[in-house]
Structure formats: C-alpha cells, structure tokens
Design a protein around this motif. Structure first.
Motif, PDB file in Angstrom:
ATOM      1  N   ALA A 107       0.824  -1.210   0.000  1.00  0.00           N
ATOM      2  CA  ALA A 107       0.000   0.000   0.000  1.00  0.00           C
ATOM      3  C   ALA A 107       0.860   1.263   0.000  1.00  0.00           C
ATOM      4  N   THR A 114      -2.101  -1.905  -5.821  1.00  0.00           N
ATOM      5  CA  THR A 114      -3.149  -2.911  -5.724  1.00  0.00           C
ATOM      6  C   THR A 114      -2.911  -4.099  -6.647  1.00  0.00           C
ATOM      7  N   LEU A 118      -2.470  -8.074  -5.872  1.00  0.00           N
ATOM      8  CA  LEU A 118      -3.375  -9.111  -6.364  1.00  0.00           C
ATOM      9  C   LEU A 118      -2.589 -10.276  -6.972  1.00  0.00           C
ATOM     10  N   TYR A 233      -1.566  -5.300   2.559  1.00  0.00           N
ATOM     11  CA  TYR A 233      -1.987  -4.075   1.881  1.00  0.00           C
ATOM     12  C   TYR A 233      -2.750  -3.258   2.908  1.00  0.00           C
ATOM     13  N   ASP A 236      -4.853  -4.852   5.956  1.00  0.00           N
ATOM     14  CA  ASP A 236      -5.290  -6.208   5.617  1.00  0.00           C
ATOM     15  C   ASP A 236      -4.059  -7.049   5.297  1.00  0.00           C
ATOM     16  N   PHE A 282      -9.572 -10.806  -1.184  1.00  0.00           N
ATOM     17  CA  PHE A 282      -8.511  -9.834  -0.952  1.00  0.00           C
ATOM     18  C   PHE A 282      -8.610  -8.721  -1.988  1.00  0.00           C
ATOM     19  N   LEU A 283      -8.709  -7.486  -1.511  1.00  0.00           N
ATOM     20  CA  LEU A 283      -8.729  -6.288  -2.354  1.00  0.00           C
ATOM     21  C   LEU A 283      -9.803  -6.336  -3.442  1.00  0.00           C
ATOM     22  N   SER A 298     -18.431  -5.048  -5.208  1.00  0.00           N
ATOM     23  CA  SER A 298     -17.762  -4.147  -6.140  1.00  0.00           C
ATOM     24  C   SER A 298     -18.616  -3.927  -7.383  1.00  0.00           C
ATOM     25  N   HIS A 333      -9.735  -1.953 -13.830  1.00  0.00           N
ATOM     26  CA  HIS A 333      -9.528  -2.652 -12.556  1.00  0.00           C
ATOM     27  C   HIS A 333     -10.164  -4.036 -12.598  1.00  0.00           C
TER      28      HIS A 333
END
Length: 357
Positions: A107, A114, A118, A233, A236, A282-283, A298, A333
């Motif tokens: 982060a 990000t 991932l 990140y 987390d 995650f993320l 999302s 993204h």
C-alpha cells in the motif's frame, strides 16, 4: 540499527519545498485553494520555509467530509499549504524507511500498488493449502501517537525533525475519536482511553506513517514467525502455510503481539484460517488457483455509480468524455479478474441519453 541526524534542513530546502508543491497540486490545479497558492507560489513557499526554519510552523484547520464506498469513512483534508509540508517531509524520510520495509508490503509505495498485491496473492494461493486472513479493527482511529513517535525516534534522531512529525501527528488528535470504540489492553490504567490516538485519513503523512507503524508487525511475522508467504496491503494481511495448526498458533500470537506492542485490536470476526481452495477474498477479488473473481459488492457499487453517471449526463452535468473515463477506470480494474463476460454484459445494457434541449 542505523540512525539519521541533521535531516531537518533538507525539509525546508527551497528546492524540496518546490517539488513538494508540484506533487501536492497534482490533479488539483482546478481548485480555488490551489489556484490562490499558485498565483503567489514563491511568496508562499518562502513563507513556509521561514516558518519551518524558525520552528514557528503550525498546521491549519482540517476540512471534513464522508465517503460511503466501500464503507462509510471520515476523510479529513488539510489546507493546501500543509499538504505541501507533508510532501516535503515525506520526500526526506520515505527513502530511509523504504529500505526497511519488507518486499511484500504494497500500500502507498512506489512500484507496488493494488494490482501487484493481487498477483502476489494469487501466486501464494497456488502454492499453499491454507491461509490466515487478518484485519485490524478501526486501524487509523486507533493508531497510538506515543507509540508511533517512539518508533520514529528509533531511526530519526534529529530533534527538530521529530518536533515537526509530532506537530503534524498531534494536529489530527481527536478527529477520529467518534470512529473508534474504547478498548482496554493488558496493563492499562483508568486514563488509558485518554491517550492521544488517530491519524486523519487523507493525509500523505498518515498513509506513510501507517506503513511505518505496521512495519513492526511485518518484521515480527518475517523474522520471528518466519512466515515465508506473507503480504500486506494497508491493514489487511495474509499469511499462508500448508499446516492449519501452525496458522492458528500464529493467529493467537499476533493477537497478543499487536495488542501489547502497538495497542491494536485484530478484528475478531475477520481473522480466520481457511483453505485456499475455497477462494481467498482480498482487495475486492476472490482468488483461486486457476482464476480470480471480482466480489459482488464491487459490481453492485459500480452499477450504482453507472446509474449516477447516466443521470448526470442526461442532465448535462458531465460530458461523455468524463463518463467514459470513469467507466474505463473500473473496467481496467475489473480486467484483473476473469470478468470479460461480466464487463461485456454491463456495457451492453448501458445506454447514455443526452440532455434534452
């Protein structure tokens, strides 16, 4: 451990302040506050230089607002001149700490971010059978000022520089008090809840100091627990292993260490051990060995944003270029997961009708 002295003059060096100003104004030149500063930029920078050199600099008053996605957060925006100081300070001390951070902290770091996080998560999912997922409860509101200053003081031994750090840290005291619940840690007395806590979400310094604060946990996990597959990140973090009992032992150890060393509480409902075959959230994605799915919340948020863009375009409030840029940003993204059909379906159903004249 190497320590650093005589750094403070580098902070108020005019060239550093000028570079800090250019970084702080990035993507914000249309704002009135930035335009006023820019109109007399040399005068403002010389004034800041004098205040910093003479140790008379005082942070201004924050402006507060809330965002609701993905969850409700209080954002505190410092005045523009303060953001220039934040950049000037981070310019000097970030390279020192960057060399101390572990590789798998992603982060707010140059060259990380990000999407690299991932990819690293998916790599570990393919190699290990189990994962321990951890999350710090109310992280930014509960960062302890005294502990943070102690961590900084172990490396930065320049008194003037530490005073500036302390002044910026203290400027955020009390801002997030309403966001946290009182929690008692071992050895606390009756006055423990009165300890200054919290860093304003929105400051560059807050993001940087969050990494400095949690680097204590990073180092413990890598050096003491000797976890070979770990990444973080923000607040987390994930620990991978082939033995489930080892991860349960690590979880109990981390709950104790974060409480005693950093006065942080790991979220009891979000810290759990489970097999990677079930997918690792995650993320915003759920990671499997063979693919990566975007999480439903999302998609729901994007559909909501898309309806807002359609309405704003129909009312003539935004251009097609601005709406398209927002859509392309989300699609870029989402493309980091197996979402081709989903993106195609959403875009096929989306119609932008222009404003009626």
């Amino acid at each position: 451990m190497k320590t650093y002295r005589n750094l403070y003059p580098q902070v108020y060096d005019f060239e550093n302040l000028y570079h800090a100003y250019r970084a702080a104004r990035r993507a914000k030149r249309g704002r009135a506050e930035v335009a006023r500063f820019e109109a007399r930029v040399e005068d403002h920078l010389f004034a800041l230089q004098t205040e910093l050199r003479d140790a008379t600099y005082q942070p201004g008053v924050y402006r507060h607002f809330y965002i609701s996605e993905p969850k409700r957060r209080k954002i505190s925006a410092a005045p523009f001149r303060d953001r220039v100081v934040h950049h000037a300070l981070v310019n000097v001390i970030e390279p020192i700490y960057e060399r101390r951070f572990i590789h798998d902290s992603y982060a707010c770091r140059v060259g990380k971010g990000t999407h690299r996080a991932l990819d690293r998560c998916t790599e570990f999912v393919r190699k290990y059978r189990f994962v321990l997922q951890c999350d710090v409860a109310k992280f930014f509101p509960t960062i302890d000022h005294a502990i943070l200053l102690n961590i900084l003081g172990r490396t930065l031994t320049d008194p003037a520089l530490l005073r500036l750090c302390e002044r910026i840290i203290q400027s955020g005291a009390g801002i997030l008090d309403s966001e946290r619940a009182i929690h008692w840690f071992p050895g606390d007395d009756l006055f423990a809840p009165l300890r200054p806590q919290g860093l304003p979400i929105g400051n560059l310094t807050s993001q940087f100091w969050a990494n400095v604060y949690l680097n204590e946990i990073d180092q413990f996990i890598k050096r003491d627990l000797k976890c070979r597959a770990y990444l973080r990140y923000a607040d987390d973090f994930l620990l991978f292993h082939d033995d489930k009992r080892t991860l349960h032992t690590w979880m109990r150890t981390l709950q104790d260490v974060t409480a005693t060393r950093l006065r942080l509480l790991l979220h009891p409902a979000k810290c759990q051990v489970f097999p990677t075959s079930s997918g690792v959230p995650f993320l915003g994605f759920r990671h499997f060995a063979s693919h990566r799915r975007i999480k439903r919340p999302s998609v729901v948020r994007f559909r909501r944003r898309l309806r807002g863009l359609q309405q704003a375009y129909a009312e003539g409030q935004i251009s097609m270029e601005k709406a398209s840029a927002s859509i392309q940003s989300w699609c870029a993204h989402a493309a980091h997961g197996n979402t081709y059909r989903l993106r195609k379906q959403i875009l096929r159903q989306t119609i932008f009708r222009p404003a009626r004249i």
